[in-house]
Write a protein that holds these residues in place. Sequence first.
Motif, PDB file in Angstrom:
ATOM      1  N   ASN A   1      52.401  19.341   2.530  1.00 31.14           N
ATOM      2  CA  ASN A   1      53.665  18.726   2.107  1.00 31.14           C
ATOM      3  C   ASN A   1      54.330  17.938   3.231  1.00 31.14           C
ATOM      4  O   ASN A   1      55.435  17.441   3.072  1.00 31.14           O
ATOM      5  CB  ASN A   1      54.634  19.787   1.579  1.00 31.14           C
ATOM      6  CG  ASN A   1      54.939  20.871   2.600  1.00 31.14           C
ATOM      7  OD1 ASN A   1      54.537  20.767   3.753  1.00 31.14           O
ATOM      8  ND2 ASN A   1      55.627  21.908   2.172  1.00 31.14           N
ATOM      9  N   ARG A   2      53.639  17.810   4.374  1.00 30.80           N
ATOM     10  CA  ARG A   2      54.133  16.962   5.445  1.00 30.80           C
ATOM     11  C   ARG A   2      52.977  16.603   6.372  1.00 30.80           C
ATOM     12  O   ARG A   2      51.978  17.323   6.445  1.00 30.80           O
ATOM     13  CB  ARG A   2      55.268  17.628   6.230  1.00 30.80           C
ATOM     14  CG  ARG A   2      54.940  18.957   6.879  1.00 30.80           C
ATOM     15  CD  ARG A   2      56.211  19.606   7.425  1.00 30.80           C
ATOM     16  NE  ARG A   2      55.970  20.881   8.064  1.00 30.80           N
ATOM     17  CZ  ARG A   2      55.749  21.040   9.364  1.00 30.80           C
ATOM     18  NH1 ARG A   2      55.748  19.977  10.159  1.00 30.80           N
ATOM     19  NH2 ARG A   2      55.566  22.220   9.888  1.00 30.80           N
TER      20      ARG A   2
ATOM     21  N   HIS B   1      52.182  13.151  -0.567  1.00 27.32           N
ATOM     22  CA  HIS B   1      51.993  14.549  -0.201  1.00 27.32           C
ATOM     23  C   HIS B   1      51.443  15.364  -1.369  1.00 27.32           C
ATOM     24  O   HIS B   1      51.475  14.948  -2.523  1.00 27.32           O
ATOM     25  CB  HIS B   1      53.314  15.167   0.253  1.00 27.32           C
ATOM     26  CG  HIS B   1      53.875  14.561   1.502  1.00 27.32           C
ATOM     27  ND1 HIS B   1      53.230  14.632   2.714  1.00 27.32           N
ATOM     28  CD2 HIS B   1      55.031  13.874   1.732  1.00 27.32           C
ATOM     29  CE1 HIS B   1      53.954  14.020   3.640  1.00 27.32           C
ATOM     30  NE2 HIS B   1      55.051  13.553   3.066  1.00 27.32           N
TER      31      HIS B   1
END
Length: 508
Positions: free
Chosen positions: A217-218, A244
């Motif tokens: 997610n990053r 993402h």
Amino acid sequence: MSGNDVYDLCVLGCGPAGFAGAMRALDFGKHVCIVEGAEIGGAGIMWGALASKTMWELAKDYAVAAKQDRGYQASGLTVDYCAVRRTVLQAAKEKQYQMLSQIETYSPRRWKGPGALTLKHGWGRFLSKTAVEIRSDDGKKEVIKARYFLIATGSRPRNFPHVLMDQCRVLNSDGILNLQRFPERMVIIGAGVIGCEYATIFSSFGQTKVYLVDRANRVIPYEDEDISTFVSDNLVRSGVQVIHSAQLREIIPRTEYQQVVLDFQDGHSEVIESDAVFISIGRTFERSGLGLEVLGLDTGSPGILKTDANCCVSDNIYAAGDLTHHPALVNIAEMEGRYAVKHMFGKNRWPLNYDNMSTVMFFYPAVAAIGLNEKGCRSRKIPYRAAYLSNVLCNRAIAMRATHGFVKILVTDDEQQRILGMRAAGPQVSSTIMSIAHFMDHGKGVLDVLKSVYPHPTITEGIEECLRMLLGKSIFKPHAFPDLLRLWRWHPETGVTVEERGDGNGQP
């Protein structure tokens, strides 16, 4: 040496680890046989660090030339990928021939001093713990013997098992120079360091729409969130579309383009049309063909070759570089190659230290790191204090019109305030990181570092001011610039981050 002689050392692979190890053995007056089947310099020169950083420098220069906020404007600015490619190859060949020149200088035909270097082109396969068979591309075979062996065959990019890697439209870092022009659209799979670096490069040239896809997610997920956010924001600012929580399902080839099918964690899917797909999902050690089974080594587990603290695999067999379990970095490979040779010949004086290994991530702007980050301190339950200074307050950065960056320093939360780690972003960080590395190697604290007077105006003054802030005696105060200067501490007992004022509680 005659065909019946035994070399002191045989090095398999002439990349950063193998070359550095061979040169250290030469220092000790040893006769070394270097076996290389592909390119001298390996991935560190021909397809990896040097090639990509040359391309990054060209992209950075182009991006600076295209700026319109510096009082000048370049007209008719153009870029040709084939010309970029020639420059990158020229840089790689320059270093490669430096290495070849040194090997030839110390060959038995030329060098009459102690030791010598013999280069043999081909692929090595163990026949026993003292013998290797070298197979050349034309089918010829030769057996050489040695007292010690250093396996430094490096790694290769990891591929998806169901994706055809043609190195033309679907490629990895080994095939990036096969491109003949800038693709209009490029999908990059993997948002680690290499993926983010190439996203930076192609977006900085301004010729390619870049999609950066990752399952996490990053981006750069192993770093602290502020670093990940900084890198991601800059990629977006450069025009990269960061995607993402998505996984590549398949690539469907079409005549003029490719369809990239992505599956998202929330259950939906998306199809992106692209001219090139760059796969960047890590690297792996290719152990097949080395004959490791005759050494009694485990050949079933993929990925790495296990070594002990002295880079020893077993008895007289050592390994260094990407094929070990440590990060695949040139500086680590060279350090391990040199250390392995020192150990095998009884010359080492102190153990290897991986804690203070500095790294540089070539984004725009670049990010440098050394030592622990906050995630590392918290996982080890180390109480720490942290100081953050934005480059907006650094005179040299202001003069360069390059204030987008920062310094973040972590220290122990005690009277000594030993430096635990640093993260820095902005211009010249690849050099300024070493101003802290030396102090960390000697376990020094903030007061020790501040005994030095930093030159003005330099980027290192940002480090100086950040350290002063930890003592409460910085020139600029966090209370006046709360968005640009920050101090905080963390303790494992509470697990809570506590902000500090840092405006006058220091020592005189």
